[in-house]
Scaffold this active site. Structure first.
Site, PDB file in Angstrom:
ATOM      1  N   ARG A 149       3.460  -7.444   9.421  1.00 15.44           N
ATOM      2  CA  ARG A 149       4.629  -7.717   8.579  1.00 15.44           C
ATOM      3  C   ARG A 149       5.659  -6.655   8.897  1.00 15.44           C
ATOM      4  O   ARG A 149       5.353  -5.464   8.905  1.00 15.44           O
ATOM      5  CB  ARG A 149       4.225  -7.656   7.106  1.00 15.44           C
ATOM      6  CG  ARG A 149       5.362  -7.699   6.101  1.00 15.44           C
ATOM      7  CD  ARG A 149       5.860  -9.127   5.951  1.00 15.44           C
ATOM      8  NE  ARG A 149       6.474  -9.439   4.675  1.00 15.44           N
ATOM      9  CZ  ARG A 149       7.638  -9.016   4.246  1.00 15.44           C
ATOM     10  NH1 ARG A 149       8.327  -8.155   4.940  1.00 15.44           N
ATOM     11  NH2 ARG A 149       8.119  -9.419   3.096  1.00 15.44           N
ATOM     12  N   GLU A 197      11.179 -17.407   3.112  1.00 18.82           N
ATOM     13  CA  GLU A 197       9.864 -18.000   3.370  1.00 18.82           C
ATOM     14  C   GLU A 197       9.995 -19.384   3.995  1.00 18.82           C
ATOM     15  O   GLU A 197      10.932 -20.124   3.711  1.00 18.82           O
ATOM     16  CB  GLU A 197       9.073 -18.111   2.065  1.00 18.82           C
ATOM     17  CG  GLU A 197       8.712 -16.776   1.436  1.00 18.82           C
ATOM     18  CD  GLU A 197       7.809 -15.932   2.306  1.00 18.82           C
ATOM     19  OE1 GLU A 197       6.876 -16.491   2.947  1.00 18.82           O
ATOM     20  OE2 GLU A 197       8.039 -14.715   2.371  1.00 18.82           O
ATOM     21  N   ARG A 247      -1.889  -7.215   5.657  1.00 22.00           N
ATOM     22  CA  ARG A 247      -1.138  -7.209   6.912  1.00 22.00           C
ATOM     23  C   ARG A 247      -0.709  -5.788   7.259  1.00 22.00           C
ATOM     24  O   ARG A 247      -0.407  -4.984   6.381  1.00 22.00           O
ATOM     25  CB  ARG A 247       0.105  -8.096   6.798  1.00 22.00           C
ATOM     26  CG  ARG A 247      -0.195  -9.545   6.541  1.00 22.00           C
ATOM     27  CD  ARG A 247       1.048 -10.350   6.312  1.00 22.00           C
ATOM     28  NE  ARG A 247       1.728  -9.910   5.092  1.00 22.00           N
ATOM     29  CZ  ARG A 247       2.735 -10.549   4.519  1.00 22.00           C
ATOM     30  NH1 ARG A 247       3.222 -11.649   5.075  1.00 22.00           N
ATOM     31  NH2 ARG A 247       3.289 -10.093   3.416  1.00 22.00           N
TER      32      ARG A 247
END
Length: 108
Positions: free
Chosen positions: A45, A53, A95
């Protein structure tokens, strides 16, 4: 001679991330405008970036989410990247959080 050694040392210091953590990887897949997957399976990320999104898990995407993913794909898909880990190296989804750079030094 001493001058050249000092210059080399200064260049090395400026290229070292603040927390000393670095990773290099090739992009296998682009999830959205701010998340990629490397060929080793690591999900990354982008630190300091929040893109809209895309549709996932039955939820609708946000405006410009698909365009953000497409732009990210053009920048990084199949390319080798240099990653500088953020201070908190993982987010709440597990992440890797990193500042992402192309091989030529361009900040993504």
């Amino acid at each position: 001679m001493v001058f050249l050694i000092l210059i080399a040392f200064a260049c090395k210091l400026s290229a070292t991330p603040v927390n000393g953590a670095e990773k290099r990887g090739q992009v296998r897949w682009v999830a959205d405008g701010d998340t990629i997957v490397l060929t080793d399976g690591e999900r990354v990320r982008y630190a300091g970036i929040n893109a809209p999104e895309v549709a996932h898990d039955g939820e609708p995407g946000e405006p410009l989410g698909d365009e953000a993913r497409e732009f990210n794909q053009k920048l990084v898909l199949d390319r080798w990247l240099n990653l500088e880990l953020a201070e908190n190296s993982r987010d709440h989804y597990g992440r890797l959080l990193a500042y992402v750079f192309l091989e030529d030094g361009t900040f993504v």
